[in-house]
Scaffold this active site. Structure first.
Site, PDB file in Angstrom:
ATOM      1  N   LYS A  11      28.610  81.868  26.485  1.00 52.32           N
ATOM      2  CA  LYS A  11      28.458  83.315  26.647  1.00 52.32           C
ATOM      3  C   LYS A  11      27.976  83.644  28.054  1.00 52.32           C
ATOM      4  O   LYS A  11      27.175  82.905  28.643  1.00 52.32           O
ATOM      5  CB  LYS A  11      27.463  83.841  25.601  1.00 52.32           C
ATOM      6  CG  LYS A  11      27.352  85.354  25.518  1.00 52.32           C
ATOM      7  CD  LYS A  11      26.421  85.753  24.380  1.00 52.32           C
ATOM      8  CE  LYS A  11      26.272  87.264  24.254  1.00 52.32           C
ATOM      9  NZ  LYS A  11      25.380  87.640  23.148  1.00 52.32           N
ATOM     10  N   SER A  69      27.107  90.991  19.868  1.00 47.43           N
ATOM     11  CA  SER A  69      27.589  91.057  21.236  1.00 47.43           C
ATOM     12  C   SER A  69      28.288  89.791  21.705  1.00 47.43           C
ATOM     13  O   SER A  69      28.882  89.756  22.772  1.00 47.43           O
ATOM     14  CB  SER A  69      26.400  91.322  22.169  1.00 47.43           C
ATOM     15  OG  SER A  69      25.458  90.253  22.098  1.00 47.43           O
ATOM     16  N   SER A 129      23.859  89.103  16.739  1.00 47.76           N
ATOM     17  CA  SER A 129      24.967  88.986  17.688  1.00 47.76           C
ATOM     18  C   SER A 129      25.701  87.661  17.666  1.00 47.76           C
ATOM     19  O   SER A 129      26.683  87.496  18.379  1.00 47.76           O
ATOM     20  CB  SER A 129      24.471  89.272  19.113  1.00 47.76           C
ATOM     21  OG  SER A 129      24.151  90.629  19.262  1.00 47.76           O
TER      22      SER A 129
END
Length: 473
Positions: free
Chosen positions: A79, A154, A178
């Site tokens: 990420k 997210s 997330s």
């Protein structure tokens, strides 16, 4: 030979590498081919690294010299808010466009020592603020199962990267769901670890008392393998749990709790049916099911959306256009500061910064922030009391399947409500895993969330593997 990463688990790939049935280069080439063929429509990645083959050769050397570990040569995605030295790290924000990380996050150091192959950095909601990966400054990510729908957020880019078969695992961060929510919406496994179990050093902070790095995998075992590689005490993280604190709880009574009073309105009917079916499968596996009450859990979203913006507004104050990242010259310091943040931050980030500044202001600090922390303690106690009676607690991971892109962007409250089952876990600091539990009539993935007491990851893995096997049978 042509390799389909969709049909491989990490364990299977590891064994194939040791038996010389496949090379690291072949795995890396398969990953890059998948990205080339599919990512144009999905946009899981913000960048594919230019040294993938060099990484593959270094990993192959480890294997050839007898130094292979379980993740050696395994292609993973990271990420965009987790630092890799010398690589760009933007948290999907214009305010950090072009920023290069000066050091490795602790989890990255550990994965480098394992000899993993980093394929690239994945898209995300800007500074991890969102539940759909539509808030990226560089465009939304799409769900591999239906490109008209969101992958969740997210960490939607990491979930989509695994779901589309471009990597065998990925790292995300989980502040209020997330990792678990996009895992559910994309049909993969996602683990939120106990607070302090995995170092946050090198993770761009959103809510410092809530954030945790965790893995995505296609199977529970894949997530467990990555978890074991990245977990452990880190002196660089003041919130890291010392090893002597970690006393994993053994499953003895095999009782699973269901907070039925929390499964109220707003739950999609297919999600409800799937959840009841999941309960039946757990019963068939020999688990006892017990209805439980978590009296204060209904306040979780309210508590979260006070504490998280408060911490976010503090953490993001460092992005001022002076120290690093985007800088707009406004003629004087104050105007430069305002113009940089106004242009560099997206709408959702600005909304949460303003909300956080408001609840921390002198007139409202006691009324909101202090009260939220008091209720947080009550929620944590509710979980502690429940785990005296049960080994795990289950809920659906998300109240709805993947929704259409653009469907909730103009209604922030509707977006926030998608976190209703995941947020309590972060508030209490306990671990939870999302395991695929079936699909809707339209083929959209659904997930079961399994929660355990602090440092109870082994409980999650044991229940998760059994449920996974039953769900596939």
């Amino acid at each position: 030979m042509k390799i389909d990463l969709n049909t491989l688990s990490i364990k299977e790939a590891h064994e194939a590498l040791l038996k010389k049935e496949v090379t690291v280069r072949e795995l890396a080439e398969a990953a890059l081919l998948c990205v080339k063929e599919r990512d144009g429509n999905i946009h899981a990645y913000l960048e594919i690294y230019d040294d993938v083959m060099a990484q593959a050769d270094a990993a192959q050397k480890m294997i050839n010299e007898g130094g292979a570990k379980e993740l050696t040569g395994i292609p993973l995605a990271i990420k965009d808010n987790i630092l890799i030295k010398g690589r760009k790290a933007t948290a999907a924000s214009k305010i950090l466009e072009g920023y290069t990380a000066p050091y490795d996050a602790t989890v990255v150091k550990k994965l480098k020592a394992e000899g993993v192959v980093f394929i690239g950095r994945t898209n995300m909601d800007e500074f991890a603020m969102g539940g759909s990966t539509e808030n990226s400054a560089f465009g939304p990510t799409r769900n591999p199962h239906d490109v008209t729908r969101v992958p969740g957020g997210s960490s939607g880019g990491s979930a989509a990267a695994v779901a589309m078969g471009s990597v065998l695992g990925a790292l995300g961060s989980d502040t209020g769901g997330s990792i678990r929510q996009p895992a559910s919406l994309c049909g993969v496994v996602g683990l939120k670890t106990t607070y302090g179990r995995v170092s946050r050093y090198g993770l761009m902070a959103l809510g410092s008392s809530l954030d945790q790095i965790g893995p995505f995998g296609k199977t529970v075992e894949d997530a467990e393998i990555i978890f074991k590689a990245i977990s452990g005490f880190d002196r660089m993280d003041s919130t890291s749990a010392p090893d002597d604190m970690i006393v994993p709880r053994k499953i003895n009574t095999k009782i699973i709790g269901v907070p039925r009073d929390f499964l109220g309105e707003g739950l999609d009917e297919e999600v409800r049916e799937n959840f009841e079916d999941s309960i039946k499968k757990l019963k068939d596996l020999g688990y006892g099911i017990k209805d439980i009450s978590l009296p204060n859990i209904k306040y979780s979203l309210s508590v979260y959306y006070i504490i998280m913006p408060a911490e976010a507004s503090t953490n993001l104050s460092r992005f001022d256009g002076i120290r690093y990242g985007l800088s707009k010259d406004g003629g004087n310091t104050l105007v430069s500061y305002m113009e940089t943040r106004g242009e560099g931050f997206g709408k959702e980030v600005r909304r949460r910064i303003m909300l956080g500044a408001y609840v921390l202001s002198s007139g409202y600090y006691d009324a909101y922030y202090n009260k939220a922390n008091a209720v947080r303690l009550l929620i944590t106690k509710d979980f502690g009391d429940a785990f005296k009676e049960v080994d795990a607690i289950i809920t659906p991971t998300s109240p709805v399947p993947a929704f259409k892109i653009g469907e909730k962007t103009e209604d922030p409250l509707a977006m926030y409500l998608a976190d209703i089952f995941t947020v309590p876990v972060n508030i209490a600091g306990i671990p939870a895993i999302s395991v695929p539990s079936g699909k809707t009539k339209n083929g959209l993935p659904l997930g079961l969330q399994i929660m355990s007491s602090h440092f109870g990851e082994d409980t999650l893995f044991e229940i998760g593997k059994k449920f996974e096997g039953k769900n596939k049978s």
